[in-house]
Structure formats: structure tokens, C-alpha cells
Write an enzyme that holds these catalytic residues in place. Structure first.
Site, PDB file in Angstrom:
ATOM      1  N   GLU B  60    -101.070 -27.446 -52.202  1.00  0.00           N
ATOM      2  CA  GLU B  60    -101.701 -26.240 -52.751  1.00  0.00           C
ATOM      3  C   GLU B  60    -102.249 -26.451 -54.154  1.00  0.00           C
ATOM      4  OE1 GLU B  60     -98.848 -26.234 -51.083  1.00  0.00           O
ATOM      5  OE2 GLU B  60     -99.361 -25.045 -49.314  1.00  0.00           O
ATOM      6  N   HIS B 129     -93.163 -15.850 -46.303  1.00  0.00           N
ATOM      7  CA  HIS B 129     -94.443 -15.455 -45.723  1.00  0.00           C
ATOM      8  C   HIS B 129     -94.744 -13.983 -46.002  1.00  0.00           C
ATOM      9  CE1 HIS B 129     -93.876 -19.175 -43.544  1.00  0.00           C
ATOM     10  NE2 HIS B 129     -95.016 -19.037 -42.918  1.00  0.00           N
TER      11      HIS B 129
HETATM   12  C1  LIG Z   1     -95.715 -25.121 -49.204  1.00  0.00           C
HETATM   13  C2  LIG Z   1     -96.205 -24.743 -47.865  1.00  0.00           C
HETATM   14  N1  LIG Z   1     -97.519 -24.782 -47.611  1.00  0.00           N
HETATM   15  C3  LIG Z   1     -97.998 -24.424 -46.406  1.00  0.00           C
HETATM   16  C4  LIG Z   1     -97.161 -24.011 -45.410  1.00  0.00           C
HETATM   17  C5  LIG Z   1     -97.705 -23.614 -44.030  1.00  0.00           C
HETATM   18  N2  LIG Z   1     -97.343 -24.643 -43.044  1.00  0.00           N
HETATM   19  C6  LIG Z   1     -96.270 -24.499 -42.250  1.00  0.00           C
HETATM   20  S1  LIG Z   1     -95.987 -25.857 -41.317  1.00  0.00           S
HETATM   21  C7  LIG Z   1     -97.317 -26.676 -41.961  1.00  0.00           C
HETATM   22  C8  LIG Z   1     -97.631 -28.074 -41.496  1.00  0.00           C
HETATM   23  C9  LIG Z   1     -96.495 -29.024 -41.747  1.00  0.00           C
HETATM   24  O1  LIG Z   1     -96.832 -30.305 -41.307  1.00  0.00           O
HETATM   25  P1  LIG Z   1     -95.779 -31.485 -41.360  1.00  0.00           P
HETATM   26  O2  LIG Z   1     -95.219 -31.590 -42.730  1.00  0.00           O
HETATM   27  O3  LIG Z   1     -96.443 -32.688 -40.803  1.00  0.00           O
HETATM   28  O4  LIG Z   1     -94.580 -31.007 -40.428  1.00  0.00           O
HETATM   29  P2  LIG Z   1     -94.624 -30.751 -38.840  1.00  0.00           P
HETATM   30  O5  LIG Z   1     -94.992 -29.302 -38.648  1.00  0.00           O
HETATM   31  O6  LIG Z   1     -95.584 -31.688 -38.248  1.00  0.00           O
HETATM   32  O7  LIG Z   1     -93.224 -30.980 -38.384  1.00  0.00           O
HETATM   33  C10 LIG Z   1     -97.965 -25.859 -42.878  1.00  0.00           C
HETATM   34  C11 LIG Z   1     -99.194 -26.235 -43.607  1.00  0.00           C
HETATM   35  C12 LIG Z   1     -95.783 -23.980 -45.708  1.00  0.00           C
HETATM   36  N3  LIG Z   1     -94.889 -23.574 -44.812  1.00  0.00           N
HETATM   37  N4  LIG Z   1     -95.336 -24.354 -46.943  1.00  0.00           N
END
Ligand SMILES: Cc1ncc(C[n+]2csc(CCOP(=O)(O)OP(=O)(O)O)c2C)c(N)n1
Ligand SMILES: Cc1ncc(C[n+]2csc(CCOP(=O)(O)OP(=O)(O)O)c2C)c(N)n1
Ligand SMILES: [Mg+2]
Ligand SMILES: [Mg+2]
Lengths: 343, 328, 343, 328
Positions: B60, B129
Site C-alpha cells: 500500500e 475491513h
Molecule cells: C495489508 C493488506 N492489504 C491488502 C489486503 C487484501 N488482501 C487479502 S488477501 C490478499 C492477497 C494475499 O496474497 P498472498 O500473500 O500471496 O496470500 P494467499 O492469499 O495467496 O495465501 C490481499 C491483497 C489485506 N488483507 N491486507
């Protein structure tokens, strides 16, 4: 420039349009000279805290020398501006304004491609990446040169920005000045990594380590990085290995933590003395030139200081500079301010 | 005039603004290929290309920080942060950089970036959220903050935010995305930043709110009016910074009885600012203390508890009735 | 366990006390089974959003298997808890509570060394480093295993924490589950780096890439990292290369962005099917065992679900859980809440 | 009782707390070898060793985030952020993590960390060193916030903060570090969080403030009293969260005239919360609108302008006189 009559030794094939060696020496000498004058003004109580550049002149001047101030940008932290004369005569005046606490410090004239001094460590790195990326999107030719320190490399902003630069292939040079210290914290307290240049691997970008006290090496590395960036070949992280020969700032007492022998070692590698020796040996430099250079530097500083001192100051200007147009509340607050001033 | 949900109005405006000005670009997590986790940016990438609609790495501070640089290059970035709670990761860039760059340049150069983020409760979303964090940003001078409650305002305020020369935090109510539907003016519709809107006229008491709470307050006003016959108005602030002090004070002076309703925790919430403005400017017209209806001084709770936490129309109505009954 | 009668094939000399292969298969099978049951509960509207583990069972179970739940800690993101049964029977119940939106979800019983589910991407990584560091300062024997995704690796928190871990030599394992996706963003949109393991260079710590669908390889790499950490030899970044075979969450439609052929490729590498084939070939597994295992998994899930459903819920508990003692203002607010409930 | 500066009191307390409890540790940039850029942590490393007094890499989010983990290991971290402005880099860890971890564990496990940071203007410091950002943290439920104005309170509140089971943001006034000197009780001195202190008694009007502004307000009270004979009190909040509503309301009820003074910008500053609390609880006692004295809705300005920006005793006094003159 006329006064200083720089030696004309060409620097490097790699850096077209790069200044001659004598001009680099002049710029480095001015940087230190001006930094010292700022230091003295602080000691006289005329301006606030300053951060001396001593020891890092080759890193700053050498990298700036690789850039084209007409199209490129410099995005500094806070120690470098005094060495960015190449980006315009105005930079010195604004640096004085900055340390004077004048609100126009960051108001560079149009055409001076320098970001305002950044006090928040590493916060400028995402700006530089965004600027470079945007310039490419807008089909503008420039490359962005972003300065930051060894300490700054520990901030999330550095890493996030470098990673983004890798993904969007922004035409940016991330120029890490490893001067051995972040205030009192030595490099080994900052990271267990082998080098700062090596951190480029985490962003998938080119990384290069260069002797930061060798102005030609710095210039060549930066020029090569600039060529790659301009050609769309992506960003480069350059680590310039140098040393902070002075205190962190005018408020610092480095004798509390800098090992004297280490300091001596690096003083012996003083980038200015080194270049001057070389030029003197090559017959391109002598005491007369040096004197002329210093006198010129002083004249320029005096002029810039006079201009800075003459820069008008409206006491309610902060009301006007928070937004493009003051909000109605700010207009109301301007009246409160007026009442207070009237008392 | 076509009827749209807030989500449709936002998407429509993004399309319009990108078509209007080729410097406008959209960047954020999952905004391009997926069209956003709520589909707010759907269709943009196909229409305007991958250079102007960009899926960003999960960072972010880089999204927001790069927006400043993009703005200085002449682009007009519209950054999406997936949920307002995750703007905290970029707080130093929002509060310390985007908001301050104009002051730092002596007023010379601002940052014409917009940051969009959904927020607010009611959809049983996971932690961070749902929290209403607008007050954390309200004390970031240099930043503007808008929080529309209707599709028409979503359209008009987003267009204004994108065109504004200063950074604007544009807050979208999660539970209003699909639930709120209204008529959206055709053509180039903008709503100036800093103007509140009287959503319901009332002479005996006015409820002041913003974003999703406006709808809760409208229900509360109707409940009270039905039960007591009192005439209760609702003022939608729409814009928190700049604040429409004039409309707030006019409503307070006219009615003498004011309730401010927010979803956020009470302590240091934006409602406290509104209460302060009212009592500073309409003190002698007040016939009752200004009542504040809020969440609680706790993090927004897990889904099972949210209905107890988020102020509902009954809690607002109760505050209105207490305010109406208070002796002058 | 009795029911599942795991095959007793020893796993590896490297991992003392590690479960036998059959037990790993059982744990992986349970993880997927439970994840599917959670998915179905969500589809029935009984619980909120869940994040299926499908495809990542070897990465989670294999790494957890290298740890000693009596002294070590697991610090998850949100997708892993269903695979952390090794850390205690209670983990499943609390995972159900979490997706139910129950406020006690993160209130693990004493002795269950698992951090509460973390929704803020990468925010748990500095916690894990601090915990590991603190355990060493307190002369406690454990090692901390911290999970995060490929997407999380772009956050400043990841990098700052990894760098700090390197400096203080924290006994931590940074376990990056590279499942190919961060919601709809593929790895190439996340970073230009060659690998996530390679990012270890930026922190000066050990980095290792492992086949995340090979449970034994995962276990061995984690066990080795654990041994090093426990011996004071510092942290390791492990990248487990795997694939998210399902949607990001129950709210996601991956058909919008996952290339079908890529998905097919990875389905063929399903870590559970792979291990089961191996055990069947070795004669250590058969349909009866599988059935018994699934029945056992169902029974356990039913029991955990019943326990979760029976977990009491006080509607004013949030008043009590913000601080160790509610502030006077919160006590006043409890009364407002009471009034509202009374209406 | 020995007389100490605030800085000495803070240093003394850190020594005492580290001696009292071997789990207490100090971490931050330049806190060990250098003893802190203001020398607040001087001598600690030599006395308690490099394991418990740690120079950290330049990464605020890691300093704060690691503190949560350290706390869970049983250590008692006291983190220093060099200037409050740089807590923004750690905002997601403070607001999103430390403050919420107890709620996240259903009340079971908190984070007994203290975050110290200097703030406030008056010493012509560079950008982001002087801003009063307390309100940005005041809407982080789960976090406590204290802001002492005297050396004695600096001692007593820091000891309480370190021993508190919840995270506490401990704000130190830059311009008070060496300028404020008073008697500090010997022995184990604590001041409970959440109790305001009447610094000056007054019956006609009360000024409410915290941190360095308390001294400005004391001067203002004396000025007004000298000029008009009115009896003007000063209430030092000391603690913003939890807030001593009782003392605030008692003072408001007794005097009927209240001025709230802060150094921060007015919009959504903590003063607005205090004004709101007063008018919610003492409305019928108020004889004049509660006046708010603040900085301006702009970033804290560069050094040359700070004397125009920071409210001085004359601005506070003017507000007090307006408040005293207002018709009842
Ligand atoms: C700080 C933050 N930014 C954005 C989000 C929204 N978000 C939830 S899951 C996700 C993707 C996460 O990807 P990854 O770290 O590869 O984990 P995976 O879901 O593949 O297990 C995002 C962008 C969040 N929860 N927290
Ligand atoms: C975000 C942030 N944190 C802390 C500080 C305080 N601070 C000012 S300079 C400095 C050290 C910077 O070191 P380095 O990046 O190596 O730059 P150098 O001073 O050596 O040029 C610190 C910690 C700051 N200005 N910004
Ligand atoms: Mg340095
Ligand atoms: Mg992933």
C-alpha cells in the site's frame, strides 16, 4: 564557471556530455565549501540544523554529473542538495532557505528538476519510482536519480519502491549512499546483508557497488545505469561506498561513537583530496585555480545567501500553501491569525 | 436519469473520467484483470489498456507513494486501497507525504491524486475491513476527505475528487455498494467538495451524518416523526474536509437540536469535530446538548457481534427523542 | 489417531520426532477435508468468508511437522490454520470460530502456541521476529515458524522484519508459501525477483526454495532451518513453491483470471494425491485406511463444530476485550449498549 | 524531593524500571551507544547490557511490530520512536496490531509495550519533527495515550505506562525536555493513567490542556487574572486515553466557562473530543460556548513561521477573555 577554469581532462566514454574532471573537482569543492558555510551559519545561530556532506562529495557530484538536468530529475534525502548544483543555480539558494526554516525552500523555480528536501527517511523512494514510471507513461525522455542512505535501506518504503520499480521497469536509479552510519548506528547494526547493492536481488533489478570516493567510478556507474533506464532496460540500485567524515548533523557529537582510527582511515581517502592530487599530478590543477575556485564558491554562496535573506516572508503564507485554494475554514483561521498578530 | 447502485456510479465515473482525460490512470491491487474485488474497476483495463489500469504489487505504501510521483509526472492517479483498514500501511505516505507536499513546496506543487477505499460495517467482513477510520485521516492537513451516501453523490464527488488539484481520500460505504440505488444525473455531473446536502428537511431537530449512516439516520428520522410528529431533518455532510460549516450551523440555528451520528468509535471520532463546530457557532441557539451516536471505543467486532456494535436506526432515534425531550 | 492408523514409513533423519509419512498424509487429508467443510458451511450461509487451503497442504503440514508444538510457535496468515492441527486439537475449533465471526476465535487455550489469524497481510512477520528474539532473550528453547504468501512478500513489513531478524539473529523461520497468486495477481505481477527465497539476500539470512508439493522436502528444509535457528545460527527464509488450486476465498471467482491449463498442470501435482500414491505403492496405504481417515476427520470436524457452536457469546464482550480493564468510558458505553438491547 | 528536568525524569524512570524488572527492555534508533538523540536513554546500555538496550535498524514498523512479539515472549518492551512524526511509518502496527491484539484474542492476551516519542513545536526543528499528531492515535481503540507536562508526571506516568498490560503511547514534549523542571517524588512514584491534574485552581473559567501547552495556559491564566481579576484555573489532562471525564465535567460545571487549548490543527484535533465531552455532560452549566484554541489546519510550518503558528499565551488569554465576557 569562467573563474574556476576547470581542467579539461575528459572523464569517460560512457558518460556523454559529462563534465570534465576539473569541473567535477570544482563541483565537489563547492559542495564541501558550501556545506561548511552552512555549518558555520548554524554555529552562529543564523540557521537551523544542517547535515554536512563532508566525505560524500564524489558520490553526490559524480552521480549528478551523469544526469541531464534538462530532462532528468534528482530526488534527494537531506544531505545531498548542496552537491546538486548541476541541477541549477537555484538549488543552493533553496538549500539555504531550507536550513533557515523558510517556507519557500521547496518552491524550486520551474525547470529545476529537484524534489524538495525529504526529512522522512526513505519516503522519497516511492515518489521517485512513481515519477520515473509516470514520465515513461507520458513518453517523456528523462530518468530519475533517487538518493538515500544506508539507514534508509532498512525502511519498508525502500523495498516496496524498489520492488515496484522492478515490476513496472521504471527508469529510475536508486542511489544508496553508504556512508557507514545512520546517526550512531553502523552498517552492521543496520543489516546482516553482505552489501546494499545486493539488496537489488530482492527487487529483481540490477545492483552495483561502486567506490563512492572515486568520482569517475561513480559517474561511470551512474551513466551506465542511466543509459539502461532510458533504453527501457529497467532500474538500477547503485551502492556508493563512502564515509560520513563529519557529524550526522550540527546537533550530533560523533566522538561518542565513531572509532577514531576508522575515521582516520577514511580521511586518508578523502574524495576531494584524491581527485585534486590526480589533477595536480596531471598538471591540470594548481593553487591558483584552487584559490579562484574557492573565491568563486564564496561569491556564489554570498549571493545565494543574500538572495535567500531577501526572499519575502508572509507570516500567513501557511494558510495559502496547504491546499491549492484555502478552505473556508482556513480563511476563517487567517482572521484569527490576523487578530493574534494585531495584539 | 438512470438509476444506479453506488458501485455502478463509481465504475461509471471511472470510465467517464478516464475517457475525458487520458492522464487519468487507475492503480491498485486486483483492479485490472479482475476489475477490483468489488468490480468497481471492471472493464477499465480492456477499454483503456494495461498502461493506465495497473495491478499493483501488494504494498500500500508503494501504491500511495508512487501516486505522488505519478502526479508530479503529470498523470492523474486514482489509487484503490482494497479496504480502508489497509491504508494504515500507507499512513506515512498519505499523512506525511501526499497531504504535505504542497506545503513543502510553498504552495507551488500539489499532488492531484485520489485514493479510493471501501469501509464501514454491516457485511460481516473479517477484521480491519469494517472499521470506520475516517477520523485518523481527518487530522492530516492538506488532505481532503469525502464520503458519499448516494449513487448520485458517488458520481459527482468522485469526478470532483479526480479533478481536484489536491489529494482526496474518497470513502466508499461497503454496505452501500449494492444496497444504495438512486438516480444519477446524465452527462458531466460533479458535486463540489465541501458542500453538505439536506437529505430530509426538518424543523425540530437535525441529524448530521455521512456515508452509510445517512440511511440509518433517514430511517431514524422517519421513525421519530411517525411516533412523535416531530419534524426531523437529516444533513448529509458528503465532505468531511473541507467541512460545510455554514450548512451545519444554519441547520443547528434553525432547529436548536442536533444529533451527530457516526459509525466510528466515539473517542476522537469525526462526530466530535461536528459537535464542536456546532457548539462554537450555534451555542446560543441550542436548546439541548448536541447528542453524539457512535460505535464503541473498541475495535470493530467480529461478525457475530456487529449488529450490536454498529449504531442502528433505533439508537439514533432514541438519541433524537432524548434531544427533542431535553428542556431548553 | 487410532482410527487413521498412519503408515509408519520414517520420513527423514533430519527431522527427529517428525511424524511418519502416513501421519503426514492424514494431517494433509484432514486439512483439505476441513477446508472443504468450511467452504460448504460458508455456502450454506452458516459462516463467513473462508480461504481454502487446497493445493497447499504439503507446504503447511510439512513445515508444521518439523516443529515441536511444546516449545515452538506458529504465526499464521489466514489460509494455514486448518493445517496446523499439530499445534493442538483446539486449532480447528478456533478456526471455525474465526470464520463464524466469533470473538473468542483468537483466544487459544494456554499451551496452544499459535498466533491468532492475521488478516492484515504481512503484519504478523515482525511479530514473529519479535517473539523469536524475545524467546532467545528469555532463554526459552523454541523457534517461531511464520507463514505468509507470495503477495505478502511485497509488503514493507516482510522486508523490515526479515532484515531485523538478520541483525538480531532471531530464531525464526520465515515460511513463504508461493502459491502463484495474490488474489488475481500472479507472481510476475508481484515482483521481478527470480525467486522469493532469493529475497533472503536483502536481509543477509539463509534462503531456500523447496518443492512445496513434496511434503518430505518441505519437512526436511524446515527441520534443517529449525535446527539452525535453535543452535543460534540465525533465521531462514523458506519459499515453498506450490499452487492455489481453489479460489482465493469463497468470495472469489478464479475463472476470471486463472489460466485453465496452468491449473490442470498443478492439479496433476496435487500434493495429497502424490503422497497417497507413494504410500499406496509402498503398501502403507489403502482404501480402508483412507475411509477411516475421512470418517475420523469428519467426526473431529463435527465435534469441533459442535464445540464452536456451543461457545458462549456475550453481546457486550467487546467492551471487555479492548483493554485489560475497561476504561470508565467503556463502562459508560456498556450501559448505552444495555439500553439499546433493552429496546 | 530532587528537582529534575523532564528529560532527567524520563531517563531516571527508565533506569528505575529496568532495575526493577529484568524483563523491561529499551529498543529504538540510536538508543544504546548514543543514549538517544536527546540522551533520554543515556547510561542504560552500559548498566543493563546490549541485550536489553538495543539500537534498532531504521525501520519504525519493525520496531513497533517486533515489540508485540517481544511482549508475547514475556519481555516488556519500551520502544523509542525518534520523533512522533515517524510513528506514521508504524501506524499500521500501532493502530492495526498492538492496539487490537487484545480484542483479537477475545481479551486474553494484550501487548504490554510502551512507545515513547517526542513531539510538539517551539524548537525550530525540521519538518515532521514538531507536529502534534496525538489525535491520529486517539481513535485507535485498545491504545492508551499519555502526555505529561511536568517532570513529576513524566516520572509517574512512564512508570505506569511501562507496567500497564496494554500498549501505551507516551508523548514527550520536545520543548519541555530541558525547559520544564520540577520536583520529582523519590522512591517508587507512579501516576495512574486516566487522571487529570488541577495545576491551577480557578472559579471563573478553566483552561484544559495537556503536554507543553499546559505551561502556555498557566501563563495565559496568570495574564488574564492579572489583567481582569478573574479566577482562571488550568486542568492538565495528562492522559488522553483513558480520559478523565469526571474531572473535566466537574471543572466545567464549577466554572461554567471552559477553554480547551491544543497545539494541533483544529479540525479533528483532540480538543474537539474534550469540547464534546464538556457539552455532552455539562451543557446546562455552560455560560459560554466552550472555546477551542489550536494551531491551524495546515502542516506545522517551517521554523521561521512557528511562532505565528503555535498558540501562545496571548492567543489562549484572548480566548479566555472572550469566554469570560460572553453573555450567559
Ligand atoms: C495489508 C493488506 N492489504 C491488502 C489486503 C487484501 N488482501 C487479502 S488477501 C490478499 C492477497 C494475499 O496474497 P498472498 O500473500 O500471496 O496470500 P494467499 O492469499 O495467496 O495465501 C490481499 C491483497 C489485506 N488483507 N491486507
Ligand atoms: C522515517 C524516519 N525515521 C527516523 C528519522 C530520524 N533520522 C534522521 S537521519 C537518520 C539516519 C539516516 O541514516 P542514513 O539513511 O544512512 O542517512 P545519512 O544520515 O547517513 O545520510 C534518522 C534515523 C527520520 N528522519 N525519518
Ligand atoms: Mg548513512
Ligand atoms: Mg499467494
Amino acid at each position: 564557471m569562467a573563474d574556476a577554469r576547470p581542467a579539461a581532462t575528459p572523464v569517460s566514454a560512457d558518460a556523454e556530455n559529462a563534465p570534465a574532471l576539473g569541473e567535477l573537482l570544482a563541483e565537489m569543492t563547492r559542495a564541501r565549501h558550501w556545506s561548511t558555510r552552512l555549518f558555520n551559519l548554524q554555529r552562529q545561530g543564523r540557521i537551523g540544523t544542517t547535515a554536512p556532506i563532508d566525505g560524500e562529495e564524489a558520490a553526490v557530484v559524480g552521480s549528478a554529473a551523469a544526469m541531464d538536468p534538462a530532462v532528468d530529475w534528482a530526488v534527494p534525502q537531506y544531505r545531498e542538495p548542496v552537491g546538486l548544483g548541476r541541477f541549477g543555480e537555484a538549488v543552493l539558494r533553496h538549500t539555504i532557505l531550507y536550513h533557515s526554516g523558510h517556507p519557500d525552500a521547496g518552491r524550486y523555480p520551474a525547470g529545476v528538476h529537484v524534489f524538495p528536501t525529504q526529512i522522512s527517511i526513505a519516503a522519497q523512494i516511492p515518489h521517485a519510482v512513481g515519477l520515473a514510471w509516470g514520465m515513461r507513461l507520458r513518453r517523456q525522455p528523462g530518468v530519475v536519480l533517487c538518493y538515500f542512505g544506508d539507514g534508509a535501506s532498512s525502511e519498508g518504503d525502500f523495498y516496496e519502491a524498489a520492488n515496484l520499480a522492478g515490476v513496472v521497469r521504471a527508469p529510475v536509479i536508486l542511489f544508496c549512499i553508504n556512508n557507514g552510519w545512520a546517526i550512531s548506528t553502523p552498517v552492521r547494526g543496520q543489516t546482516a546483508a553482505d552489501s546494499f547493492a545486493g539488496k537489488a536481488a530482492a527487487a529483481g533489478i540490477a545492483g552495483e557497488r561502486v567506490d563512492g570516493n572515486d568520482v569517475v567510478a561513480v559517474l561511470e556507474a551512474t551513466a551506465a545505469a542511466r543509459r539502461r533506464a532510458a533504453a527501457g532496460e529497467g532500474p538500477t540500485l547503485i551502492e556508493a561506498v563512502t564515509y560520513r567524515m563529519g557529524p550526522h548533523t550540527t546537533a550530533d557529537d560523533p566522538t561518542r561513537y565513531v572509532p577514531p582510527d576508522e575515521l582516520e582511515l577514511w580521511r586518508a581517502r578523502d574524495p576531494i583530496a584524491r581527485l585534486r592530487r590526480r589533477l595536480e599530478e596531471e598538471g591540470g590543477w594548481d593553487d591558483a585555480r584552487q584559490r579562484a575556485l574557492e573565491e568563486d564558491a564564496d561569491r556564489r554562496f554570498d549571493a545565494a545567501l543574500a538572495a535567500a535573506d531577501a526572499t519575502p516572508l508572509r507570516t500567513d503564507c501557511f494558510i495559502d500553501s496547504a491546499y491549492a485554494q484555502p478552505t473556508p475554514e482556513l480563511e476563517r483561521q487567517r482572521r484569527i491569525l490576523g487578530d493574534a498578530e494585531a495584539r | 436519469m438512470p438509476v444506479m447502485t453506488m458501485l455502478e456510479a463509481i465504475r461509471h465515473t471511472l470510465h467517464e473520467e478516464m475517457a475525458r482525460d487520458e492522464r487519468v490512470m487507475v492503480l491498485g491491487q486486483d483492479v485490472a484483470t479482475l476489475g477490483g474485488v468489488f468490480r468497481a474497476t471492471e472493464g477499465l483495463r480492456d477499454r483503456f489498456g494495461a498502461e493506465r489500469v495497473v495491478d499493483m504489487p501488494l504494498a500500500e505504501a508503494a501504491i500511495v507513494g508512487a501516486s505522488l510521483g505519478l502526479a508530479w509526472s503529470g498523470m492523474v492517479p486514482v489509487a484503490e486501497i482494497q479496504f480502508l483498514g489497509f491504508t494504515q500501511q500507507a499512513f506515512h505516505q498519505v499523512a506525511g507525504q501526499l497531504a504535505r507536499i504542497r506545503a513543502r513546496t510553498g504552495g507551488d506543487r500539489g499532488c492531484a491524486a485520489t485514493i479510493r477505499a471501501p469501509f464501514g460495517g454491516g457485511v460481516r467482513a473479517p477484521e480491519l475491513h469494517s472499521d470506520s477510520l475516517e477520523a485518523q485521516f481527518a487530522q492530516c492537513p492538506g488532505l481532503k476527505i469525502v464520503a458519499p451516501a448516494s449513487a448520485a453523490d458517488a458520481r459527482g464527488l468522485l469526478a470532483s475528487a479526480i479533478r481536484d488539484p489536491d489529494p482526496v481520500l474518497y470513502l466508499e460505504p461497503l454496505r452501500g455498494y449494492r444496497a444504495v440505488k438512486d438516480e444519477v444525473p446524465e452527462g458531466d455531473h460533479t458535486v463540489p467538495l465541501g458542500q453538505a446536502r439536506e437529505v430530509r428537511h426538518g424543523d425540530d431537530c437535525v441529524i448530521i451524518a455521512w456515508s452509510a449512516m445517512v440511511h440509518t439516520c433517514l430511517r431514524a428520522a422517519a421513525e421519530v416523526e411517525a411516533a412523535t410528529g416531530a419534524s426531523v431533518g437529516v444533513l448529509d455532510l458528503r465532505s468531511l474536509v473541507p467541512l460545510d460549516v455554514e450548512s451545519i450551523v444554519a441547520a443547528a440555528v434553525r432547529t436548536g437540536r442536533v444529533v451527530v451520528a457516526q459509525e466510528a468509535p466515539p473517542t476522537a471520532g469525526f462526530a466530535s469535530e461536528v459537535v464542536t463546530v456546532v457548539q462554537e457557532n450555534a451555542f446560543y441557539s441550542l436548546e439541548a446538548p448536541v447528542a453524539r451516536v457512535s460505535g464503541f471505543d473498541t475495535p470493530y467486532p467480529p461478525g457475530m457481534l456487529e449488529e450490536h456494535w454498529v449504531p442502528d436506526s433505533h439508537r439514533v432515534a432514541a438519541a433524537v427523542r432524548r434531544t427533542l425531550e431535553a428542556r431548553a
